[in-house]
Design a protein around this motif. Structure first.
Motif, mmCIF file in Angstrom:
data_model
loop_
_atom_site.group_PDB
_atom_site.id
_atom_site.type_symbol
_atom_site.label_atom_id
_atom_site.label_comp_id
_atom_site.label_asym_id
_atom_site.label_seq_id
_atom_site.Cartn_x
_atom_site.Cartn_y
_atom_site.Cartn_z
ATOM 1 N N LYS A 4 -53.825 -46.118 45.219
ATOM 2 C CA LYS A 4 -54.238 -47.270 44.416
ATOM 3 C C LYS A 4 -53.478 -47.277 43.086
ATOM 4 O O LYS A 4 -53.302 -46.244 42.458
ATOM 5 C CB LYS A 4 -55.749 -47.177 44.136
ATOM 6 C CG LYS A 4 -56.610 -47.748 45.242
ATOM 7 C CD LYS A 4 -58.018 -47.962 44.756
ATOM 8 C CE LYS A 4 -58.844 -46.703 45.034
ATOM 9 N NZ LYS A 4 -60.255 -46.855 44.655
ATOM 10 N N CYS A 5 -53.037 -48.448 42.782
ATOM 11 C CA CYS A 5 -52.288 -48.575 41.519
ATOM 12 C C CYS A 5 -52.808 -49.762 40.723
ATOM 13 O O CYS A 5 -53.422 -50.673 41.276
ATOM 14 C CB CYS A 5 -50.805 -48.800 41.781
ATOM 15 S SG CYS A 5 -49.984 -47.380 42.440
ATOM 16 N N VAL A 12 -43.620 -47.350 53.612
ATOM 17 C CA VAL A 12 -44.445 -46.294 54.224
ATOM 18 C C VAL A 12 -44.289 -45.051 53.369
ATOM 19 O O VAL A 12 -43.205 -44.506 53.214
ATOM 20 C CB VAL A 12 -43.989 -46.008 55.667
ATOM 21 C CG1 VAL A 12 -44.844 -44.904 56.262
ATOM 22 C CG2 VAL A 12 -44.072 -47.260 56.496
ATOM 23 N N LEU A 13 -45.411 -44.704 52.756
ATOM 24 C CA LEU A 13 -45.350 -43.619 51.788
ATOM 25 C C LEU A 13 -46.017 -42.372 52.355
ATOM 26 O O LEU A 13 -46.821 -42.454 53.283
ATOM 27 C CB LEU A 13 -46.075 -44.032 50.510
ATOM 28 C CG LEU A 13 -45.468 -45.203 49.745
ATOM 29 C CD1 LEU A 13 -46.406 -45.645 48.645
ATOM 30 C CD2 LEU A 13 -44.097 -44.827 49.193
ATOM 31 N N PRO A 14 -45.719 -41.220 51.821
ATOM 32 C CA PRO A 14 -46.403 -40.001 52.267
ATOM 33 C C PRO A 14 -47.893 -40.072 51.919
ATOM 34 O O PRO A 14 -48.344 -40.958 51.185
ATOM 35 C CB PRO A 14 -45.713 -38.900 51.461
ATOM 36 C CG PRO A 14 -44.570 -39.527 50.768
ATOM 37 C CD PRO A 14 -44.709 -40.984 50.828
ATOM 38 N N ASN A 55 -51.398 -49.380 48.879
ATOM 39 C CA ASN A 55 -50.399 -49.277 49.928
ATOM 40 C C ASN A 55 -50.995 -49.783 51.232
ATOM 41 O O ASN A 55 -52.154 -49.556 51.535
ATOM 42 C CB ASN A 55 -49.962 -47.819 50.053
ATOM 43 C CG ASN A 55 -48.838 -47.667 51.040
ATOM 44 O OD1 ASN A 55 -49.087 -47.246 52.163
ATOM 45 N ND2 ASN A 55 -47.634 -48.031 50.652
ATOM 46 N N GLN A 56 -50.157 -50.515 51.994
ATOM 47 C CA GLN A 56 -50.644 -51.101 53.251
ATOM 48 C C GLN A 56 -51.181 -50.044 54.194
ATOM 49 O O GLN A 56 -52.247 -50.180 54.774
ATOM 50 C CB GLN A 56 -49.493 -51.834 53.944
ATOM 51 C CG GLN A 56 -49.291 -53.237 53.435
ATOM 52 C CD GLN A 56 -48.093 -53.874 54.082
ATOM 53 O OE1 GLN A 56 -47.283 -53.194 54.730
ATOM 54 N NE2 GLN A 56 -47.978 -55.174 53.952
ATOM 55 N N SER A 57 -50.426 -48.993 54.335
ATOM 56 C CA SER A 57 -50.806 -48.007 55.342
ATOM 57 C C SER A 57 -51.796 -46.988 54.804
ATOM 58 O O SER A 57 -52.581 -46.430 55.551
ATOM 59 C CB SER A 57 -49.545 -47.302 55.860
ATOM 60 O OG SER A 57 -48.724 -46.963 54.777
#
Lengths: 408, 487
Positions: free
Chosen positions: B36-37, B63-65, B29-31
């Motif tokens: 990690k996937c 934008v994820l938690p 994820n960018q933020s």
């Protein structure tokens, strides 16, 4: 691999294991029997068509030298070259003590197996019919041989030998003489000859009262060669020829036998009749012979119904007025009745030959009376009076009622 | 599986060693780079658009938690935008999913993985089947894709909840997907159970076509006759299902199986039901006569010419005799040679590129036909006999195997005992046909029936308004086909 038991789900009611075992065993035996019978019975009946000689017609003569038989056979030689098939015939002769012997001789001369099943005609000479022992042998052979058919046409000839018919005649429309004769018989429009096949002939021959009859064939010279001509009827009592009817009388005989379907009536040139030169074409003839037992004794009643059209009018004359038609009918009726009377006279008095089967008819209709006269039938037969009721009707002309004229 | 993404990936690397089709794509994820996937999929079997836009894009750019508040369930329910997502740790399921075009999503910190449906491979377009053309019927045929086939079927059978499509995996190693289709209330449950039982008994490693299944589960395994029907037309399958039959479709096979299959179905063409019943009855009669002709004509010819020439009309006898003059071989050899030559041409025609087909017909017609006759190797009537046999034999494609065998047997029997042999053969054939069954249904049903309603769809095709009942035995669960009641 899969051990898949087929049809397990449907196995209900198929029995226990033992039962299925016997079933399997039975099945095996059945199949084995079938296969065995196939191989054991087979094969020797296998005959190639081209290994056989097709016999189309035969003539049988009496051999004076050894008191035996001369068998003349017409065999076909089908050949084909490229796209064309050709059918011609050859004449072979075999001699022997009796028919079987002659066939063996013929076979060894022909060189191949003989195929009898398509044999169309059998010409018997006068001599051979006279030889009762040999003649019965021939009839017996036809009955016993499984290949030759009961529908083979029988005919006789007054020529010197029967073989001549096959050897000399040259019908212009057919290469194979027997096929030509077969075609004539099959056409079913015969007016001057009877068509008699074996089964009919043998029935009449064995009958106590009925006279057997055979059509006769003769050779006629023509500029193009010798033609075979079927004309006339030979009448037999046992194996003795008791009489012969020419073509004209044969037509009347056919009429009385109810076998004449179509005929041409050409009046005799005479001055008696007013309406001359009108030829009739009979389209329908129906004959009914009934034995009537009356107070005066037995009378054969002959009912004939005929329907005719005007076929040809010779000379310029208008015959289409009711008056003239009436005269025409009257004239034709009396002429035909006269012909019938003449024939009956011949058959009853001269030949004493019951070819029309009067005896059978009496036996069928009046069995009690028949028992009384059975023993003296030949004498009775000659005496039986006949009553002829001929009804001729003319229902029109072939094409038009217009009279054909020459000039205005 | 462990909760470390590296370990899990290494595990898959080890599992799919030497398999370069498997692609591993890492992303974060960018933020929050802690999210990690790793997506694992097989190249060529997936629709990359779905992977790009619906899996990778949301995870990278949304934008994820925080990772601690983002378990795998949330990713499954709130992030991944795919229609079919499952969560599992069953390795068996995971590898199977990978092989069928799904994408596996490994997530750092999770002991489970997601299976996301991203199937997308190229399939053949829907075309009209070559072997079963129709004049007035639909022009679509099955393809190699099971799902596409089922969709065609389902569109035709809008039976509320009653159409059933049951998946099954066949082949102990290759695991091919199969589907049993039937209509509840019409299909006989006993037959269904029997079918499943028989399917379960197949232990072959790979089932690549429905022909495999056919051979495994048919009732009379040694009979030349099929007791399971096959067709490439979805409308035919739908029609048979409506009569109470069960269909079996297989992934990768454009041919569906239908069962039970009875003898008369060989002669029923899908087109029969679309065109006028008079015409379809005529063509059915022609088909049946052709079948009888093609198995009988050589044997009858042989019996006639070599055993019973008296039956032939005299002119025909002369003509055959003339044609046979100078022919070197006996009739039986001629018959077998010419028949064999025809089978060679037929087989060559099947296997050959279509461009050479023309040359083949010239060779067949000129060299084998005309020249052989002119050279007196065979006779002309024999060419006619073989020609008639061949043409009539081609009319019923499903029966061609049986026809060759029967013809041969009849000829051999006729060689030995003429007509008797032929009649024995016919009796044997009828006994066999009346003996065998297809899933409990007698094979010759309803040809032995005298009831008009039973035989309305046999030798003739009765008009639709007259066909009130479903076929005997097969439609036993619900005989009434036409009723005002809505189901």
């Amino acid at each position: 691999m899969t051990k898949h038991k087929h049809g397990n789900g449907q196995g209900k009611g198929r029995g226990t294991m033992e039962q299925s075992m016997t079933l399997k065993k039975n099945k095996f035996i059945l199949v084995a029997l079938l296969i065995m019978s196939t191989f054991i019975t087979g094969c020797w009946d296998y005959k190639e068509l081209d290994d056989q000689i097709i016999i189309f017609g035969t003539a049988i003569d009496y051999n004076q030298e050894n008191k035996g038989i001369i068998l003349t056979a017409e065999i076909t030689l089908p050949t084909s070259s490229g796209k064309e098939s050709n059918f011609s015939s050859k004449i072979y002769q075999g001699k022997g003590q009796n028919l079987m012997d002659a066939i063996v001789d013929l076979q060894s001369k022909a060189g191949r197996r003989l195929l009898w099943s398509h044999s169309k005609v059998l010409i018997l000479s006068e001599d051979i019919i006279g030889q009762e022992k040999l003649f019965v042998g021939i009839m017996d052979w036809i009955k016993r041989a499984h290949e030759i058919r009961d529908t083979v046409w029988l005919l006789t000839t007054h020529e010197k030998t029967a073989a001549e018919i096959l050897q000399k005649s040259n019908p212009q429309t057919q290469k194979i003489i027997s096929a030509y004769l077969d075609g004539l018989f099959l056409a079913g429009k015969s007016e001057t000859f009877l068509d008699v096949h074996y089964s009919k002939f043998i029935k009449d021959l064995q009958s106590a009262t009925v006279c057997a009859a055979l059509p006769t064939i003769r050779l006629e010279d023509s500029p193009n060669g010798i033609l075979p001509l079927l004309d006339g009827t030979a009448l037999y009592y046992r194996t003795k020829e008791v009489g012969w009817l020419d073509g004209k009388r044969t037509r009347v005989l056919l009429l009385l036998m109810n076998q004449l379907k179509q005929a041409v009536f050409v009046p005799e040139p005479s001055d008696n009749h007013k309406v001359n030169g009108v030829s009739l074409k009979m389209d329908y003839c129906q004959t009914d012979i009934k034995p009537i037992l009356g107070p005066k004794g037995l009378v054969m009643e002959i009912d004939i119904k005929m329907e005719a059209q005007i076929g040809e009018i010779d000379g310029e004359q208008d015959v289409f007025t009711p008056d003239k038609i009436k005269k025409l009918i009257k004239g034709a009726q009396s002429e035909i009745t006269a012909q019938i009377n003449e024939l009956l006279q011949l058959l009853q008095k001269d030949y004493q030959c019951d070819v029309l089967g009067f005896g059978n008819k009496v036996e069928a209709k009046h069995p009690k009376f028949w028992k009384k006269i059975k023993n003296r039938w030949p004498n009775e037969y000659a005496q039986i009076p006949t009553a002829i009721h001929l009804k001729l009707s003319i229902f029109g002309s072939q094409e038009s009622k217009e009279v054909t004229k020459v000039g205005p | 599986m462990s909760d470390s993404i590296e370990q899990n990936e290494a595990f898959f690397h080890e599992l799919f060693k030497n398999d370069d089709m498997v692609v591993y794509r890492h992303f974060e994820n960018q933020s929050d780079p802690a999210i990690k996937c790793c997506a694992i999929f097989v190249a060529g079997m997936v629709n990359s658009e779905i992977i790009n836009e619906n899996i990778i894009w949301p995870i990278i750019s949304k934008v994820l938690p925080k990772k601690s508040q983002l378990p795998l369930e949330v990713i499954q329910t709130q992030v991944i935008m795919a229609h079919d997502v499952q969560k599992t740790k069953d390795l068996h399921k995971l590898t199977e999913a990978l092989n069928t075009g799904n994408t596996l999503l490994l997530y750092d910190g999770a002991v489970e993985a997601l299976i996301i449906n991203t199937q997308g491979w190229q399939t053949r377009a829907i075309t009209e089947p070559e072997n079963e053309k129709s004049l007035r019927g639909p022009k679509e045929g099955f393809t190699e894709s099971l799902m596409m086939n089922l969709s065609m079927l389902r569109r035709k059978l809008n039976t509320y909840h009653q159409s059933k499509f049951k998946f099954k995996s066949l082949g102990s190693r290759a695991h091919t997907k199969a589907c049993i289709c039937y209509i509840e209330g019409l299909a006989n449950p006993a037959i269904l159970a029997e079918l499943e039982k028989r399917l379960d008994q197949i232990q072959l490693d790979g089932i690549l076509g429905t022909g495999y299944i056919d051979e495994f589960i048919k009732d009379a395994p040694l009979s030349p006759f099929k007791t399971i029907g096959s067709t490439e037309r979805p409308d035919v399958v739908a029609g048979k299902m409506l009569e109470g039959r069960i269909a079996l479709l297989l992934e990768g096979s454009p041919v569906a199986l239908t069962l039970p299959h009875i003898f008369i179905e060989y002669f029923q063409s899908g087109d029969d039901y679309y065109i006028n019943f008079f015409f379809s009855s005529i063509s059915r009669i022609i088909r049946i006569t052709s079948f009888i002709f093609t198995i009988s004509v050589p044997a009858i010819y042989l019996a006639l010419t070599n055993f019973h020439p008296e039956i032939l009309p005299t002119p025909l006898l002369l003509s055959i005799s003339a044609a046979r003059q100078g022919v070197a071989f006996p009739t039986i050899i001629e018959l077998l040679v010419l028949g064999f030559a025809f089978e060679i041409i037929r087989e060559a025609g099947n296997r050959m590129p279509t461009t050479i087909g023309q040359a083949l017909s010239i060779v067949g017609a000129l060299i084998l036909g005309q020249a052989a006759v002119e050279a007196r190797i065979v006779s002309a009537p024999m060419v006619i006999v073989t020609g008639l046999t061949a043409v009539t034999g081609l009319m019923i494609p499903g029966l061609s195997g049986a026809i060759i065998i029967l013809r041969f047997i009849f000829v051999i029997l006729a060689t030995f005992i003429g007509f008797y042999g032929y009649i024995f053969g016919m009796i044997g054939l009828l006994l066999h046909l009346f003996d065998i069954r297809s899933f409990g249904v007698p094979y010759m049903t309803p040809l032995n029936s005298l009831n008009l309603q039973d035989i309305k769809d046999t030798v003739v095709r009765a008009p639709w308004w007259y066909m009130e009942n479903r076929p005997k035995f097969i439609g036993i669960m619900n005989r009434v086909r036409q009723s005002p009641k809505k189901f």
